[in-house]
Design an enzyme around this catalytic site. Structure first.
Site, mmCIF file in Angstrom:
data_model
loop_
_atom_site.group_PDB
_atom_site.id
_atom_site.type_symbol
_atom_site.label_atom_id
_atom_site.label_comp_id
_atom_site.label_asym_id
_atom_site.label_seq_id
_atom_site.Cartn_x
_atom_site.Cartn_y
_atom_site.Cartn_z
ATOM 1 N N ASP A 16 41.871 39.102 52.497
ATOM 2 C CA ASP A 16 41.749 39.068 52.042
ATOM 3 C C ASP A 16 40.599 36.849 51.680
ATOM 4 O OD1 ASP A 16 42.206 37.206 49.318
ATOM 5 O OD2 ASP A 16 44.816 37.459 49.465
ATOM 6 N N LYS A 75 38.580 34.570 40.761
ATOM 7 C CA LYS A 75 38.393 33.439 41.081
ATOM 8 C C LYS A 75 37.812 33.731 41.343
ATOM 9 C CE LYS A 75 43.403 33.484 41.558
ATOM 10 N NZ LYS A 75 44.346 33.710 42.766
HETATM 11 C C1 LIG Z 1 45.381 34.659 43.057
HETATM 12 C C2 LIG Z 1 45.713 35.096 44.374
HETATM 13 C C3 LIG Z 1 45.734 36.357 45.180
HETATM 14 C C4 LIG Z 1 46.226 37.417 43.487
HETATM 15 O O1 LIG Z 1 45.528 37.742 42.942
HETATM 16 P P1 LIG Z 1 45.348 37.887 41.116
HETATM 17 O O2 LIG Z 1 43.796 38.003 40.868
HETATM 18 O O3 LIG Z 1 45.763 36.304 40.358
HETATM 19 O O4 LIG Z 1 46.644 39.188 40.682
HETATM 20 C C5 LIG Z 1 45.266 37.041 46.102
HETATM 21 N N1 LIG Z 1 45.038 36.260 47.036
HETATM 22 C C6 LIG Z 1 44.969 35.312 46.422
HETATM 23 C C7 LIG Z 1 44.259 34.147 48.457
HETATM 24 C C8 LIG Z 1 45.281 33.678 45.567
HETATM 25 O O5 LIG Z 1 44.409 32.904 45.811
#
Ligand SMILES: *Cc1c(COP(=O)(O)O)cnc(C)c1O
Length: 379
Positions: free
Chosen positions: A170, A195
């Site tokens: 991630d 993000k």
């Molecule tokens: C926000 C986030 C997610 C999930 O993503 P969404 O677009 O809100 O579904 C997964 N991993 C991290 C590190 C995040 O900050």
């Protein structure tokens, strides 16, 4: 190609029908076919859409990947990766990660017979020790949300290869400006494109990037069969956001460094979590695998009461109290009651996430104004 050029030109081919320099928003559900089975490569918009195709090409390019796939959210992208597995398979996951990933794993996928083993992935030896004959996937986040722990992608990829398991990283917090996990041996990258990739807090979207063709085919099959695809307007917003990723990230990093250092020198603050401090545990690995340290910072006050944290959280003006991160504007967040409330308190405390922890997503405003705002709130 250098980063700045790559982010601006990623996925950007002039529109074949008009020459439009920006990819049009193909707001259509279906495509007229010349004869049964004779079409221009587009049949139905859950399976193919030209705006999404441009974005998926961009996703591949910015992570030095062969393939990119776009999903309706970060968790939908995560969900697609888990759907590669079968009942009885085991996943080794980081014990410090996004609360929504933890919720998806424990509350949804465990019911389908997939087993999750949570370990401290900052030491690759812990990952190795948790490997069994059923390990099929290793899931890490680095830096982690919210404690900014760093895991060694290359070392864990060695463990994954030896175990014949996939490694998915991630990469939301670092963004491709700071780190490219496929280059370090990962098999899949997941982004909450909501993000930093979007950067303007105006869209929810997720991304997967990979090099292996067979893996791409499997994930594309899941994307079209399960249907968690983003709409063309959202794809357009992502294409637009990516063009300024490097200038935004440069400023996030610069502001992040100033604020992390300022917080550290503040006598009301007891601990600051930011991977760029030379004496932080993850620094050597961060320095090895990242090009900078980003604008995500967490801190604790000397006064550990929830009341003291609440006072800060409700007193800032430029930092808005909200979940999410990675936008141009600064946000402040209380993980224990907001982003990480889905993790049981006992689990949270065990993993070092205290009730008083405050998380900042440092935006790209003037750093002096941001510091003044925090100074008044911390008092
Ligand atoms: C926000 C986030 C997610 C999930 O993503 P969404 O677009 O809100 O579904 C997964 N991993 C991290 C590190 C995040 O900050």
């Amino acid at each position: 190609m250098k980063l700045a050029t790559k982010f601006i030109h990623a996925g950007a081919e002039p529109d074949p029908s008009t020459g439009a320099i920006m990819t049009p928003i193909y707001q259509t559900s279906t495509y007229v076919q010349e004869a049964p089975g004779k079409n221009k490569g587009y049949e139905y918009a859950r399976s193919q859409n030209p705006t999404r195709k441009a974005l998926e090409d961009a996703y591949a390019m910015i992570e030095n990947a062969n393939y990119g796939l776009a999903f309706s959210s970060g968790v939908a992208a995560t969900d697609a990766v888990i759907k590669l597995l079968n009942p009885g398979d085991e996943v080794i996951a980081a014990n410090d990660m996004y609360g929504g990933s933890y919720r998806l794993f424990t509350k949804v996928w465990e019911r389908y017979g997939i087993k999750f083993i949570y370990v401290d992935t900052t030491d690759a030896a812990n990952v190795k020790a948790a490997v069994t004959a059923n390990t099929n996937l290793i899931w890490i986040e680095t830096p982690t949300n919210p404690l900014m722990n760093i895991s060694d992608i290359a070392a864990i990829s060695t463990v994954a290869k030896a175990a014949n398991a996939m490694l998915c990283v991630d990469n939301t917090f670092a963004s491709p400006y700071l780190q490219n996990p496929l280059d370090q041996g990962a098999d899949i990258i997941m982004h909450s494109a909501t993000k930093y990739l979007s950067g303007h807090s105006d869209v929810i979207q997720g991304a997967l990037m990979m090099n292996d063709k067979e893996l791409r085919e499997k994930l594309y099959f899941i994307q079209k069969s399960c249907g968690a695809v983003p709409g063309p307007m959202d794809c357009f917003l992502l294409l637009r956001g990516i063009k300024t990723l490097h200038v935004r990230m440069k400023q996030h990093c610069e502001n992040g460094e100033k604020i992390a250092n300022w917080l550290r020198s503040n006598n009301k603050v007891s601990k600051v979590y930011w991977p760029g401090f030379e004496d932080s545990t993850g620094y050597t690995v961060a320095k090895k695998q990242m090009r900078g340290f980003g604008g995500m910072i967490s801190f604790e006050l000397k006064d550990e009461s929830i009341e003291a944290a609440n006072k800060v959280l409700s007193s800032t003006h430029l930092f808005s109290l909200a979940e999410s991160l990675g936008g141009v504007e600064s946000l402040i967040n209380h993980p224990a009651s907001m982003t990480h409330a889905s993790i049981p308190r006992e689990e949270r405390i065990k993993n070092g996430l205290s009730d008083g922890l405050i998380r900042l997503s440092v935006g790209i405003e003037d750093a002096d104004d941001l510091i003044e705002d925090l100074d008044k709130a911390i008092g």
